[in-house]
Design a protein around this motif. Structure first.
Motif, mmCIF file in Angstrom:
data_model
loop_
_atom_site.group_PDB
_atom_site.id
_atom_site.type_symbol
_atom_site.label_atom_id
_atom_site.label_comp_id
_atom_site.label_asym_id
_atom_site.label_seq_id
_atom_site.Cartn_x
_atom_site.Cartn_y
_atom_site.Cartn_z
ATOM 1 N N ALA A 14 -3.041 -3.238 2.212
ATOM 2 C CA ALA A 14 -3.598 -2.056 3.737
ATOM 3 C C ALA A 14 -2.655 -0.770 3.418
ATOM 4 C CB ALA A 14 -3.926 -3.255 4.359
ATOM 5 N N ALA A 15 -1.277 -0.912 3.709
ATOM 6 C CA ALA A 15 -1.124 0.263 4.197
ATOM 7 C C ALA A 15 -1.113 0.616 2.568
ATOM 8 C CB ALA A 15 0.135 0.420 4.745
ATOM 9 N N LEU A 17 -2.909 1.764 0.488
ATOM 10 C CA LEU A 17 -4.890 1.265 0.319
ATOM 11 C C LEU A 17 -5.436 2.812 1.201
ATOM 12 C CD1 LEU A 17 -7.042 0.569 -1.321
ATOM 13 C CD2 LEU A 17 -8.062 -0.965 0.682
ATOM 14 N N MET A 18 -4.914 2.357 2.582
ATOM 15 C CA MET A 18 -4.609 3.627 3.490
ATOM 16 C C MET A 18 -4.290 4.847 2.623
ATOM 17 S SD MET A 18 -6.688 2.902 5.138
ATOM 18 C CE MET A 18 -7.184 4.042 6.278
ATOM 19 N N GLY A 22 -6.603 7.759 2.309
ATOM 20 C CA GLY A 22 -6.744 8.530 3.646
ATOM 21 C C GLY A 22 -6.781 9.912 3.141
ATOM 22 N N HIS A 27 -1.162 11.262 8.136
ATOM 23 C CA HIS A 27 -1.580 9.981 8.334
ATOM 24 C C HIS A 27 -1.259 9.120 6.834
ATOM 25 C CE1 HIS A 27 -5.002 11.025 11.253
ATOM 26 N NE2 HIS A 27 -4.538 10.160 11.993
ATOM 27 N N ALA A 28 -1.609 9.470 5.630
ATOM 28 C CA ALA A 28 -1.274 9.276 4.257
ATOM 29 C C ALA A 28 0.537 8.742 4.408
ATOM 30 C CB ALA A 28 -1.320 9.924 3.444
ATOM 31 N N TYR A 31 1.073 5.884 6.934
ATOM 32 C CA TYR A 31 0.660 4.591 5.850
ATOM 33 C C TYR A 31 1.978 4.504 5.290
ATOM 34 C CZ TYR A 31 -3.505 3.958 8.268
ATOM 35 O OH TYR A 31 -4.555 3.244 9.657
ATOM 36 N N SER A 35 4.017 1.157 4.826
ATOM 37 C CA SER A 35 4.166 -0.067 2.987
ATOM 38 C C SER A 35 5.675 0.098 2.943
ATOM 39 C CB SER A 35 3.498 1.055 2.489
ATOM 40 O OG SER A 35 3.388 -0.015 1.346
ATOM 41 N N GLY A 95 -4.039 3.247 13.367
ATOM 42 C CA GLY A 95 -3.798 2.086 12.409
ATOM 43 C C GLY A 95 -2.597 1.937 12.347
#
Length: 174
Positions: A14-15, A17-18, A22, A27-28, A31, A35, A95
């Motif tokens: 999930a992380a 993918l974000m 993103g 934010h990337a 995440y 990850s 998130g």
């Protein structure tokens, strides 16, 4: 422990993918850190505590700090300062904070269960890892370091403004 393996794997997916979908680079980056921490827990559950420690120290620690410094170098000017103030909004951190809280709860669960893992494999120490990495895989390790260096140089080149390449007088006018 099988539950912790699948939960960490799901958080890592999930992380990641974000990171890919993103829109914000910050934010990337957040995440990506989550990850990498999730992958470290996967390594720990698979009875590879040394690989888990390396994952946290090298990737989630040192390389992420390098990425943060590059991001700081690329954000020049007043518009970037206003954008950085928007990043301090607590909603933007929800998130990554939620996924990190899940990882923390999972880590506490693992530690309270005595740290037992899925497999009964032998423990690999630092000397064995060093011999493997700098033996038959030396070329791969060196190419990975050159790839990181090329990314850093490319980011600096892309982020450098034309006015700053001259004699420096344009920099004084800012």
């Amino acid at each position: 422990m099988e539950f912790t393996f699948y939960l960490s794997g799901g958080i890592a997916i999930a992380a990641t993918l974000m990171v890919v979908v993103g829109l914000s680079a910050v934010h990337a980056l957040l995440y990506l850190i989550v990850s990498l921490l999730a992958v470290a827990i996967v390594f720990y559950v698979l009875d590879a505590p040394f690989a888990a420690a390396l994952e946290v120290i090298i990737y989630a620690g040192a390389i992420m700090v390098l990425f943060v410094f590059v991001m700081m170098m690329l954000n020049l000017g007043k518009a970037a300062a206003a954008k950085e103030r928007d990043w301090l909004n607590p909603g933007m951190w929800a998130g990554p904070a939620l996924l990190a809280a899940l990882l923390l709860a999972e880590l506490l669960y693992i530690l309270t269960q005595g740290g037992s893992t899925l497999t009964g494999a032998a423990v690999v120490d630092a000397k064995e890892v060093g011999i493997i990495l700098f033996g038959p895989y030396l070329l791969g390790v060196e190419l990975a370091s050159l790839l990181l260096l090329a990314g850093l140089v490319g980011a600096c080149h892309l982020g450098w403004h034309e006015g700053l390449r001259g004699n420096g007088r344009d920099h004084e006018n800012r």
